[in-house]
Enzyme design. Structure first.
Site, PDB file in Angstrom:
ATOM      1  N   SER A 109     -14.755 -61.218 110.988  1.00  0.00           N
ATOM      2  CA  SER A 109     -14.007 -59.999 111.288  1.00  0.00           C
ATOM      3  C   SER A 109     -13.023 -60.317 112.397  1.00  0.00           C
ATOM      4  CB  SER A 109     -14.923 -58.864 111.751  1.00  0.00           C
ATOM      5  OG  SER A 109     -15.636 -58.327 110.673  1.00  0.00           O
ATOM      6  N   GLU A 116       4.777 -55.910 115.834  1.00  0.00           N
ATOM      7  CA  GLU A 116       5.086 -54.911 114.802  1.00  0.00           C
ATOM      8  C   GLU A 116       3.863 -54.115 114.380  1.00  0.00           C
ATOM      9  OE1 GLU A 116       7.905 -58.273 114.829  1.00  0.00           O
ATOM     10  OE2 GLU A 116       5.725 -58.177 114.683  1.00  0.00           O
ATOM     11  N   SER A 117       2.665 -54.425 114.826  1.00  0.00           N
ATOM     12  CA  SER A 117       1.408 -53.710 114.639  1.00  0.00           C
ATOM     13  C   SER A 117       0.252 -54.686 114.498  1.00  0.00           C
ATOM     14  CB  SER A 117       1.439 -52.705 113.501  1.00  0.00           C
ATOM     15  OG  SER A 117       0.335 -51.815 113.659  1.00  0.00           O
ATOM     16  N   HIS A 122     -11.934 -58.239 107.411  1.00  0.00           N
ATOM     17  CA  HIS A 122     -13.393 -58.172 107.442  1.00  0.00           C
ATOM     18  C   HIS A 122     -13.865 -58.795 106.137  1.00  0.00           C
ATOM     19  CE1 HIS A 122     -13.032 -55.453 110.845  1.00  0.00           C
ATOM     20  NE2 HIS A 122     -12.089 -54.848 110.138  1.00  0.00           N
ATOM     21  N   CYS A 137       5.827 -52.513 111.232  1.00  0.00           N
ATOM     22  CA  CYS A 137       7.009 -51.665 111.354  1.00  0.00           C
ATOM     23  C   CYS A 137       8.234 -52.554 111.525  1.00  0.00           C
ATOM     24  CB  CYS A 137       6.857 -50.706 112.535  1.00  0.00           C
ATOM     25  SG  CYS A 137       6.764 -51.528 114.136  1.00  0.00           S
TER      26      CYS A 137
END
Length: 169
Positions: A109, A116-117, A122, A137
């Site tokens: 995980s 950008e994010s 997982h 983004c």
């Protein structure tokens, strides 16, 4: 932890969710039942890195990706290398990667934090399954990450949900 304390720690008041703490915002706010138009406080509203595509303006593209019948999901180094390649081909900017290797099944995980994010993963190697979120983004192209994931993990199938985040902002 009390949710009001947790919200306050994030700069949010739970009685008026959602709240905005950044003064460089546009859109509308609901203040005491009155809708107020918010104007940008900087000279260039495009600095928020919202995406303009196909006549829409939105915060970014969020891909929810399920890999079924996949392999190498327990190989920590391979997962990290794959995330780095996915970031690169998408044209995103990597800030940090944090991965955790579970025992005894070997699942992984983690998250690649991007300017950008993010990309999160997982894995359940004992089931040949991986769940990924790819949210980007600006000018980044998250769909390009899919080919990297397909090549790296060789899934029997890929299930994809493609969401436009922030359409109503």
């Amino acid at each position: 932890m009390d949710k009001n304390v947790a919200f306050a720690d994030l700069g949010m008041d739970s009685d008026t969710q959602p709240s905005r703490t950044n003064s460089d915002t546009t859109g509308t706010a609901n203040i005491d039942g009155t809708v107020v138009q918010l104007a940008p406080t900087h000279s260039d509203a495009s600095l928020d890195h919202f995406v303009k595509k196909d006549g829409l303006v939105f915060a970014g593209t969020h891909l929810i990706i399920d890999l079924v019948g996949a392999s190498r999901l327990d190989d920590l180094a391979h997962v990290e290398e794959t995330l780095r390649e996915a970031v690169e081909v998408s044209g995103a900017t990597l800030l940090h990667i944090h991965l955790h290797h579970f025992t005894p099944n070997g699942g992984v995980s983690g998250v690649a934090v991007l300017a950008e994010s993010h990309i999160s993963i997982h894995t359940w190697p004992e089931r040949g399954y991986a769940a990924l979120d790819v949210f980007m983004c600006g000018d980044a192209e998250p769909h390009k990450a899919i080919a990297v994931l397909r090549r790296a993990f060789r899934p029997d199938s890929i299930q994809l949900n493609d969401l436009k985040r922030g359409l109503t902002v």
